[in-house]
Design an enzyme around this catalytic site. Sequence first.
Site, PDB file in Angstrom:
ATOM      1  N   PRO A  24       7.067  -0.611  13.089  1.00 35.91           N
ATOM      2  CA  PRO A  24       6.374  -1.826  13.527  1.00 35.91           C
ATOM      3  C   PRO A  24       4.902  -1.719  13.165  1.00 35.91           C
ATOM      4  CG  PRO A  24       6.837  -0.391  15.398  1.00 35.91           C
ATOM      5  CD  PRO A  24       7.476   0.239  14.207  1.00 35.91           C
ATOM      6  N   MET A  25       4.359  -2.744  12.505  1.00 35.49           N
ATOM      7  CA  MET A  25       2.958  -2.717  12.091  1.00 35.49           C
ATOM      8  C   MET A  25       2.314  -4.049  12.442  1.00 35.49           C
ATOM      9  SD  MET A  25       3.122  -0.728   8.409  1.00 35.49           S
ATOM     10  CE  MET A  25       4.632  -1.555   7.861  1.00 35.49           C
ATOM     11  N   ALA A  26       1.358  -4.001  13.345  1.00 38.50           N
ATOM     12  CA  ALA A  26       0.681  -5.210  13.796  1.00 38.50           C
ATOM     13  C   ALA A  26       0.013  -5.924  12.624  1.00 38.50           C
ATOM     14  CB  ALA A  26      -0.353  -4.867  14.862  1.00 38.50           C
ATOM     15  N   CYS A 126       0.015   3.409  19.950  1.00 38.13           N
ATOM     16  CA  CYS A 126      -1.042   2.671  19.254  1.00 38.13           C
ATOM     17  C   CYS A 126      -2.425   3.174  19.681  1.00 38.13           C
ATOM     18  CB  CYS A 126      -0.933   1.180  19.538  1.00 38.13           C
ATOM     19  SG  CYS A 126      -2.197   0.211  18.671  1.00 38.13           S
ATOM     20  N   LYS A 167       8.027   5.026  21.117  1.00 37.76           N
ATOM     21  CA  LYS A 167       7.281   5.573  19.982  1.00 37.76           C
ATOM     22  C   LYS A 167       5.977   6.157  20.512  1.00 37.76           C
ATOM     23  CE  LYS A 167       6.004   4.507  15.207  1.00 37.76           C
ATOM     24  NZ  LYS A 167       4.556   4.721  15.068  1.00 37.76           N
ATOM     25  N   ASN A 229       7.804  10.279  11.874  1.00 42.00           N
ATOM     26  CA  ASN A 229       7.031   9.209  11.247  1.00 42.00           C
ATOM     27  C   ASN A 229       5.660   9.734  10.831  1.00 42.00           C
ATOM     28  OD1 ASN A 229       4.971   6.644  12.480  1.00 42.00           O
ATOM     29  ND2 ASN A 229       6.122   6.432  10.597  1.00 42.00           N
ATOM     30  N   GLY A 230       5.243   9.328   9.632  1.00 36.25           N
ATOM     31  CA  GLY A 230       3.899   9.676   9.191  1.00 36.25           C
ATOM     32  C   GLY A 230       3.823  10.172   7.762  1.00 36.25           C
ATOM     33  N   ASP A 231       3.067   9.475   6.918  1.00 37.46           N
ATOM     34  CA  ASP A 231       2.734   9.909   5.562  1.00 37.46           C
ATOM     35  C   ASP A 231       3.925  10.037   4.618  1.00 37.46           C
ATOM     36  OD1 ASP A 231       0.165  10.007   6.459  1.00 37.46           O
ATOM     37  OD2 ASP A 231      -0.028  12.185   6.461  1.00 37.46           O
ATOM     38  N   ARG A 254       3.411   2.240   6.238  1.00 42.42           N
ATOM     39  CA  ARG A 254       2.469   1.653   5.290  1.00 42.42           C
ATOM     40  C   ARG A 254       2.946   1.654   3.846  1.00 42.42           C
ATOM     41  NH1 ARG A 254      -2.748   4.977   6.913  1.00 42.42           N
ATOM     42  NH2 ARG A 254      -1.128   6.491   7.437  1.00 42.42           N
TER      43      ARG A 254
END
Length: 350
Positions: A24-26, A126, A167, A229-231, A254
């Site tokens: 999920p990305m705002a 967040c 999360k 999650n991450g990179d 991303r």
Amino acid sequence: MEQELKQSLRIGSVTISPPVLSAPMAGYTNYAFREILRRFGGVGLIATEMISARAFHYMKREVDEGTLSRYGSSQEEEPTRLWGVRDEERPLSVQIWDNSPETLEELATTLAHEFHVTVVDLNFGCPAPAIAKRSESGSFLLKNPEKVGEIVGRVARACFPTPVTAKIRLGVTSDTINAYDVAQAVECAGGAALTVHGRTAKQMYMGSADWDEIAKVRSALKSIPLIGNGDIKTAQEAVDKLAAFPVDAVMIGRSALSRPWIFREVSQLLKGETPTPEPTLSEQRDLLLLHYNLLVERYGEEIAVRLMRRYACNYSKGRPGGKIFRDRIVRVKTHTEFLQVVSGCFCPGE
């Protein structure tokens, strides 16, 4: 030692296949972007933007008082971040945030029993100041695992049998990493899965995600899945993470903004297949225009142009002439200007 690659995971009673989730990305993972992901396939579970439970509460109160038509009754009245949620394809995870168990329960109940979403996800990660500092939500709550457990328990009971997930980040700072304790609180309260982003809140998105720290959380969990999650920048990196770390699934954020077909590539690699070649520049341009047209249908040309200035910059990353395109697209103000820049820069010579 590398482990055998899993092809699916269970979140409560729900089977997620492949074990690859969109983050999920705002400001990004709205209905239009989710439809782009579905066109390529390969996402085991697609996520919405995070939704403010407090904003939903006030909107619903206006509905009850008769000062606002019932939420979701038409496209125009539906809250922006609930756009598409009621009717779009499943599986679908909806992420919500706040620090009030009561307010979160209210929204979660609606999502589970009225919208019939697949998963309700709670945001405890967040780091944005507006959420973590001013609203004392998101990663702020990592300071208090007991409060996290209280929220998860209340929401899980309200949503049953819809699974509730969480999360988190590793902690607030590098000196206060407590993902292990938070993970235990989530599972003991009835959480069905846990996603861990491998940074602290203080890091924001600086530095590198620490997958070794993510791996340590595995020992805190008795039976629920751990999602890392991450990179993750490429499909091969996603597969490598699944092989090298004790996680049940990976979440990609991303990197999907510029390469939404990354999930298809991961799915194919997990099956031992050669990934489909990435779309040509002409096809990528058409994809950008499809995204734009979906926004036009929802918001009209003026707002769609404004939104696409941000989205289009992601589409151009790593493309020939990308810098020129970005310099021009951020200045467009009209539908005609937008189409001219896309036609002239994104795929020149056609």
